[in-house]
Design an enzyme around this catalytic site. Structure first.
Site, short mmCIF file in Angstrom:
data_model
loop_
_atom_site.label_atom_id
_atom_site.label_comp_id
_atom_site.label_asym_id
_atom_site.label_seq_id
_atom_site.Cartn_x
_atom_site.Cartn_y
_atom_site.Cartn_z
N ARG A 40 -9.49 1.27 9.28
CA ARG A 40 -9.17 -0.14 9.56
C ARG A 40 -10.29 -0.85 10.30
O ARG A 40 -10.17 -2.05 10.58
CB ARG A 40 -7.92 -0.20 10.43
CG ARG A 40 -6.64 -0.58 9.67
CD ARG A 40 -5.54 -0.39 10.67
NE ARG A 40 -4.35 -1.12 10.47
CZ ARG A 40 -3.22 -0.59 10.00
NH1 ARG A 40 -3.20 0.64 9.55
NH2 ARG A 40 -2.13 -1.32 9.97
N ARG A 89 -0.80 -8.63 13.67
CA ARG A 89 -1.34 -7.62 12.75
C ARG A 89 -2.23 -8.27 11.68
O ARG A 89 -3.24 -7.71 11.29
CB ARG A 89 -0.19 -6.82 12.11
CG ARG A 89 0.45 -5.88 13.13
CD ARG A 89 1.83 -5.43 12.71
NE ARG A 89 1.84 -4.67 11.47
CZ ARG A 89 2.91 -4.56 10.67
NH1 ARG A 89 4.04 -5.16 10.98
NH2 ARG A 89 2.84 -3.85 9.59
N ARG A 144 11.29 -1.98 10.50
CA ARG A 144 10.35 -1.46 11.48
C ARG A 144 10.30 -2.37 12.69
O ARG A 144 10.38 -3.59 12.56
CB ARG A 144 8.96 -1.38 10.86
CG ARG A 144 8.70 -0.06 10.18
CD ARG A 144 7.42 -0.07 9.41
NE ARG A 144 6.27 -0.60 10.14
CZ ARG A 144 5.04 -0.61 9.65
NH1 ARG A 144 4.80 -0.12 8.45
NH2 ARG A 144 4.05 -1.12 10.35
N ARG A 151 11.09 -6.31 4.38
CA ARG A 151 10.84 -4.87 4.19
C ARG A 151 11.87 -4.02 4.93
O ARG A 151 12.26 -4.31 6.04
CB ARG A 151 9.44 -4.54 4.71
CG ARG A 151 9.14 -3.05 4.75
CD ARG A 151 7.68 -2.76 4.67
NE ARG A 151 6.94 -3.13 5.87
CZ ARG A 151 5.62 -2.99 5.97
NH1 ARG A 151 4.93 -2.53 4.96
NH2 ARG A 151 5.01 -3.34 7.08
N LYS A 201 0.84 -1.21 0.00
CA LYS A 201 0.00 0.00 0.00
C LYS A 201 0.87 1.26 0.00
O LYS A 201 0.65 2.18 -0.77
CB LYS A 201 -0.92 0.02 1.23
CG LYS A 201 -1.90 -1.14 1.31
CD LYS A 201 -2.91 -0.97 2.42
CE LYS A 201 -2.31 -0.97 3.81
NZ LYS A 201 -1.75 -2.25 4.22
P1 AMP Z 1 0.85 0.51 9.55
O1 AMP Z 1 2.10 1.32 9.30
O2 AMP Z 1 -0.32 0.97 8.71
O3 AMP Z 1 1.08 -0.97 9.44
O4 AMP Z 1 0.41 0.81 11.08
C1 AMP Z 1 1.26 0.49 12.15
C2 AMP Z 1 0.47 0.44 13.44
O5 AMP Z 1 -0.14 1.73 13.70
C3 AMP Z 1 -0.70 -0.53 13.45
O6 AMP Z 1 -0.28 -1.88 13.74
C4 AMP Z 1 -1.57 0.06 14.55
O7 AMP Z 1 -1.05 -0.20 15.84
C5 AMP Z 1 -1.42 1.56 14.29
N1 AMP Z 1 -2.42 2.06 13.33
C6 AMP Z 1 -2.18 2.58 12.08
N2 AMP Z 1 -3.32 2.91 11.46
C7 AMP Z 1 -4.33 2.59 12.32
C8 AMP Z 1 -5.75 2.67 12.25
N3 AMP Z 1 -6.39 3.12 11.16
N4 AMP Z 1 -6.46 2.25 13.34
C9 AMP Z 1 -5.85 1.80 14.45
N5 AMP Z 1 -4.51 1.65 14.57
C10 AMP Z 1 -3.75 2.05 13.52
#
Ligand code: AMP
Length: 222
Positions: A91, A174, A163, A130, A16
């Site tokens: 989400r 996740r 990360r 990654r 994404k």
């Molecule tokens: P990502 O970089 O999108 O994988 O997000 C990393 C982490 O940020 C996730 O595992 C959640 O803990 C938090 N996070 C990001 N976006 C959201 C969202 N829309 N709702 C809730 N938690 C989020």
């Protein structure tokens, strides 16, 4: 060109962020990653960052009202044209409802939802490989999309790191969270005629071409 307001849907690791960055290079559409916003807040030690840190580090979702507030405020700071692409938000169903309501208050709506479809095995492989630039946020993959010089960002020369939540244990959490909380949004957006499914197993170039075709059809109203 009319302003485009896109959502990138799909489990973590499906590309994404990479594809949102490509759309920016091609069309100027600004990517907004909710995860990046939270990681920045955590790094800066802000109040939002303190509230979100524990969730982000364990791979659980931060509370809906907190993330919705943060994302809507970030969207308000973006230029209206040529548009934006959300990566990682919404989400959950309440987030999707809150986004629709927040946009409607501003006289706006979502143009399309791009769903990147990929098997769990491939997702795991991609996330473990990654790497992310600590400076500009560009993403790489050591086997599929490596930087020209190992460990160094092509774009800005920043150092590449993994990360903290890209470990096998946290990825599993996740993915489970995605299946239980986020996957229902596929149906939610399909019912609203907004869903565009993309085969994310292909190369980054091929996926980018599929997405560009979708976006061009939106522009012409086809
Ligand atoms: P990502 O970089 O999108 O994988 O997000 C990393 C982490 O940020 C996730 O595992 C959640 O803990 C938090 N996070 C990001 N976006 C959201 C969202 N829309 N709702 C809730 N938690 C989020």
């Amino acid at each position: 060109m009319r302003p485009l307001r896109l959502i990138f849907l799909g489990p973590p690791g499906t590309g994404k962020g990479t594809q949102a960055q490509r759309l920016q290079q091609q069309l100027g559409i600004v990517p907004l990653s909710s995860g990046d916003v939270l990681r920045r807040e955590i790094k800066e030690g802000s109040e939002v960052g303190r509230q979100a840190a524990e969730y982000v580090h364990s791979g659980r979702l931060v509370p809906d009202d907190l993330i919705t507030r943060v994302v809507l405020a970030a969207l308000d700071r973006l230029p209206a044209s040529p548009g934006w692409a959300l990566d990682g938000f919404p989400r959950t169903a309440p987030q999707a409802e809150a986004l629709a309501a927040g946009l409607s208050q501003r006289g706006l709506s979502i143009s399309a939802v791009i769903d990147l479809v990929l098997s769990d095995d491939e997702i795991l492989r991609r996330i473990v490989d990654r790497r992310v630039c600590g400076n500009c946020g560009a993403t790489y993959n050591v086997s599929l999309l490596p930087p020209k010089v190992a460990g160094v960002c092509d774009r800005c020369g920043g150092g590449l790191t993994q990360r903290a939540d890209d470990t096998r244990d946290v990825i599993q959490t996740r993915l489970e969270t995605y299946r239980s909380q986020t996957a229902p949004l596929v149906e939610y957006y399909r019912q609203r005629g907004l869903l565009r499914e993309i085969d994310a197993s292909k190369s980054a170039d091929s996926v980018a071409r599929q997405i560009l075709a979708v976006v061009q059809r939106l522009e012409t109203g086809a």
